[in-house]
Write a protein that holds these residues in place. Structure first.
Motif, short mmCIF file in Angstrom:
data_model
loop_
_atom_site.label_atom_id
_atom_site.label_comp_id
_atom_site.label_asym_id
_atom_site.label_seq_id
_atom_site.Cartn_x
_atom_site.Cartn_y
_atom_site.Cartn_z
N ARG A 181 54.68 95.19 -22.86
CA ARG A 181 53.88 94.04 -22.42
C ARG A 181 54.31 92.74 -23.10
N TRP A 182 54.89 92.86 -24.28
CA TRP A 182 55.35 91.65 -24.96
C TRP A 182 56.52 90.99 -24.24
N MET A 183 57.18 91.72 -23.34
CA MET A 183 58.22 91.09 -22.53
C MET A 183 57.62 89.95 -21.71
N PHE A 184 56.43 90.16 -21.21
CA PHE A 184 55.76 89.15 -20.39
C PHE A 184 54.98 88.15 -21.23
N TRP A 185 54.36 88.61 -22.29
CA TRP A 185 53.59 87.67 -23.13
C TRP A 185 54.51 86.67 -23.82
N SER A 186 55.65 87.14 -24.33
CA SER A 186 56.56 86.23 -25.03
C SER A 186 57.16 85.20 -24.08
N THR A 187 57.55 85.66 -22.88
CA THR A 187 58.12 84.71 -21.91
C THR A 187 57.04 83.75 -21.38
N SER A 188 55.80 84.18 -21.38
CA SER A 188 54.71 83.28 -20.97
C SER A 188 54.48 82.19 -22.01
N ILE A 189 54.59 82.54 -23.27
CA ILE A 189 54.47 81.53 -24.33
C ILE A 189 55.57 80.49 -24.18
N PHE A 190 56.79 80.96 -23.94
CA PHE A 190 57.90 80.03 -23.75
C PHE A 190 57.66 79.15 -22.53
N GLN A 191 57.14 79.75 -21.46
CA GLN A 191 56.88 78.98 -20.24
C GLN A 191 55.83 77.90 -20.49
N ALA A 192 54.80 78.21 -21.27
CA ALA A 192 53.78 77.21 -21.58
C ALA A 192 54.38 76.02 -22.32
N VAL A 193 55.31 76.30 -23.23
CA VAL A 193 56.00 75.21 -23.94
C VAL A 193 56.80 74.37 -22.96
N MET A 194 57.48 75.02 -22.02
CA MET A 194 58.30 74.30 -21.05
C MET A 194 57.44 73.44 -20.12
N ILE A 195 56.25 73.89 -19.78
CA ILE A 195 55.35 73.09 -18.96
C ILE A 195 55.01 71.79 -19.67
N PHE A 196 54.72 71.89 -20.96
CA PHE A 196 54.38 70.71 -21.76
C PHE A 196 55.56 69.75 -21.83
N VAL A 197 56.76 70.29 -22.11
CA VAL A 197 57.95 69.44 -22.23
C VAL A 197 58.28 68.78 -20.89
N ALA A 198 58.24 69.56 -19.82
CA ALA A 198 58.60 69.02 -18.50
C ALA A 198 57.65 67.92 -18.06
N PHE A 199 56.38 68.04 -18.41
CA PHE A 199 55.40 67.05 -17.98
C PHE A 199 55.74 65.65 -18.50
N PHE A 200 56.32 65.58 -19.68
CA PHE A 200 56.59 64.28 -20.30
C PHE A 200 58.05 63.84 -20.16
N SER A 201 58.94 64.72 -19.70
CA SER A 201 60.36 64.36 -19.71
C SER A 201 61.05 64.48 -18.36
N PHE A 202 60.40 65.09 -17.37
CA PHE A 202 61.06 65.27 -16.08
C PHE A 202 60.62 64.16 -15.13
N ASP A 203 61.55 63.30 -14.74
CA ASP A 203 61.25 62.17 -13.87
C ASP A 203 61.58 62.50 -12.42
N GLU A 204 60.88 61.85 -11.51
CA GLU A 204 61.16 62.03 -10.08
C GLU A 204 62.58 61.54 -9.77
N SER A 205 63.35 62.38 -9.06
CA SER A 205 64.76 62.05 -8.81
C SER A 205 65.10 61.97 -7.33
N TYR A 206 64.17 62.25 -6.44
CA TYR A 206 64.48 62.28 -5.02
C TYR A 206 64.46 60.85 -4.46
N ALA A 207 65.63 60.32 -4.14
CA ALA A 207 65.78 58.92 -3.78
C ALA A 207 64.92 58.50 -2.58
N PRO A 208 64.88 59.26 -1.49
CA PRO A 208 64.03 58.82 -0.36
C PRO A 208 62.57 58.65 -0.73
#
Length: 501
Positions: free
Chosen positions: A217-244
């Motif tokens: 079960r830690w296979m999923f719990w550990s990757t979920s923790i990492f995913q939560a960190v990525m959600i936080f990082v992406a929210f502040f660093s990923f800008d809209e890139s679609y030109a249209p």
């Protein structure tokens, strides 16, 4: 005040074939009519516009690329992390061998269908909102996998998690096409792939140690923790890139400020008087239309899909070789997946600079997307020689180093050819890259789902040597004539299909 700039290919040229052969394959957002052609056309300023993703500072581009890369690593790692622990999970949840294999591969089935919806949505609502929504969706269902108490819950949650994870397959090509110019395609793809390519191979390594030392079960719990960190990082660093979408928002602002409703973007002009429902329906059906009617997508999807299927055949059966034939522990068997990672990393890091080198050499000749094709041919020899080497050395239980070298060569060759295929699709489909990638991903994920289902029976009947020989034969029959076909006819096919996106 905005200046004119077209967002899609110009369809009024007198000879579309000559036009396609002559123009540099930049994203549609990078081409434009003359500045004074239409003062009401809202477009990016030339030669530089701070809001144009192609003109972003390099640091901002690499930030977006790195966020995509890290997100892709986690989502791809989750697809394979279960492989060494399937027997353990099956025993705990009362699963048959077929059901345990299904719990692994159902994730891949979801990644076949997810991009068909997610890719077009990113071309309507933008890359940013789709990335954030899919991040949260994936996190929620990956957590459920860790708490699954029945086999039905695990299989269903894996499917739904895979649906959210599939966004990366549609978004990655689209975003890289949004922000990087064709002459930077190889380097940007190489950097993006550096981390995700580790995911498919590192997943079983981590999974093997977790299966032996703690609960699966830690296979999923550990990757979920990492995913939560990525959600936080992406929210502040990923800008809209679609030109249209960026231009559409600019046009809306100008219309509000001036009270003049006649300001428009090139994309809005192409939509014409269609209703929102019609525009949405056309967008949502675009990947399937590309797959059904565009030979370029059919060819590239078939090439990529077959290689992807072979990769997952090897991933799903590799551990069995070491535990059954070589009598190694589950932990040690997982370490052999490092050969996968090294092969793919070497292929991506060599393939990227080579693509850019060949492109620069042809740049004075105004290169077409077909300039990516020659890099596919060396990969044919390397990849299928590696598949044969891996199969026959495993058959005769040659020293494990030789088996791993065969896998390294197979993954190296497939990655080298795969990068050229991806770059060709990105260059060919401009503002609809995400839909084109979604169409390609459909076949890739479908084959990755189906191939491992017949692999155990094939190897049981033919052995690893003849089994891999059969796969190599089919691979050669596909990978030789199909690249020649698009090298010879690609430009004409693109010109004919230019108005059917």
């Amino acid at each position: 005040m905005a200046t004119p700039k077209a967002q899609d290919e110009i369809t009024t040229a007198p000879d579309p074939v000559e036009l396609e052969l002559a123009r540099i394959p930049t994203p549609a957002a990078a081409t434009a009519p003359a500045k004074d052609a239409d003062p009401l056309l809202v477009a990016f300023d030339r030669p530089y516009d701070a809001e144009n993703p192609l003109d972003w500072p390099a640091g901002r581009k690499w930030m977006v690329t790195d966020v995509l890369s890290a997100t892709g690593f986690n989502r791809i790692m989750v697809s394979t992390i279960m492989a060494p622990a399937l027997s353990t999970i099956a025993a705990e949840l009362g699963m048959s061998p077929a059901e345990s294999a299904m719990s692994l591969s159902i994730y891949l089935l979801a990644t076949a269908f997810g991009p068909l919806l997610i890719g077009p949505l990113s071309e309507i609502y933008g890359r940013r909102v789709v990335l954030h929504a899919s991040n949260v969706w994936f996190l929620a269902w990956n957590v459920v996998c860790g708490f699954a108490a029945t086999k039905g819950t695990l299989i269903a949650a894996r499917f739904l998690a895979g649906f959210g994870a599939s966004a990366i397959y549609a978004l990655a090509g689209g975003v890289l096409g949004d922000i990087w110019r064709p002459e930077q395609r190889g380097r940007s793809l190489g950097v993006y792939l550096l981390i995700p390519l580790l995911g498919a191979a590192v997943g079983p390594v981590i999974g093997g140690f977790m299966a032996a030392r703690t609960t699966w079960r830690w296979m999923f719990w550990s990757t979920s923790i990492f995913q939560a960190v990525m959600i936080f990082v992406a929210f502040f660093s990923f800008d809209e890139s679609y030109a249209p979408l960026i231009l559409r928002r600019r046009a809306e602002g100008i219309r509000r400020e001036t009270g003049n409703s006649r300001y428009y973007t090139q994309a809005e002009r192409l939509d014409g008087d269609r209703s929102a429902v019609t525009v949405l329906g056309r967008a949502l059906t675009r990947p399937l239309r590309l797959l059904a009617f565009h030979p370029i997508i059919q060819v590239t999807a078939t090439l990529s899909g077959f290689n992807y299927g072979i990769m997952y055949v090897t991933l799903s059966t590799f551990s069995e070789i070491w535990t059954s034939l070589y009598h190694q522990s589950v932990e040690i068997s997982g370490l052999h997946y490092i050969a996968f990672a090294l092969g793919e990393l070497a292929g991506s890091q060599l393939g990227g600079p080579l693509m850019d080198y060949f492109y620069r050499r042809r740049q004075a000749q105004n290169p077409a997307p077909e300039s990516r094709i020659p890099l596919m041919f060396p990969s044919i020899i390397v990849s299928w020689a590696g598949v044969l080497m891996y199969g026959w050395t495993a058959q005769y239980r040659v020293h494990w180093v030789v088996v791993d070298i065969g896998v390294f060569l197979a993954m190296f060759g497939m990655q080298l050819g795969g990068m050229a295929t991806t770059a060709y699709v990105i260059d060919s489909y401009g503002d609809h890259t995400s839909s084109a990638m979604a169409a390609s991903q459909f076949l890739k994920s479908l084959m990755a789902f189906l191939f491992p289902l017949f692999a155990p029976s094939m190897y049981q009947a033919l052995g690893y040597g003849w089994g891999n020989s059969l796969l190599a034969l089919v691979g050669i029959l596909l990978s030789v004539p199909l690249p020649i076909f698009i090298w010879k006819y690609g430009a004409r096919l693109r010109a004919k299909a230019i108005s059917t996106y």
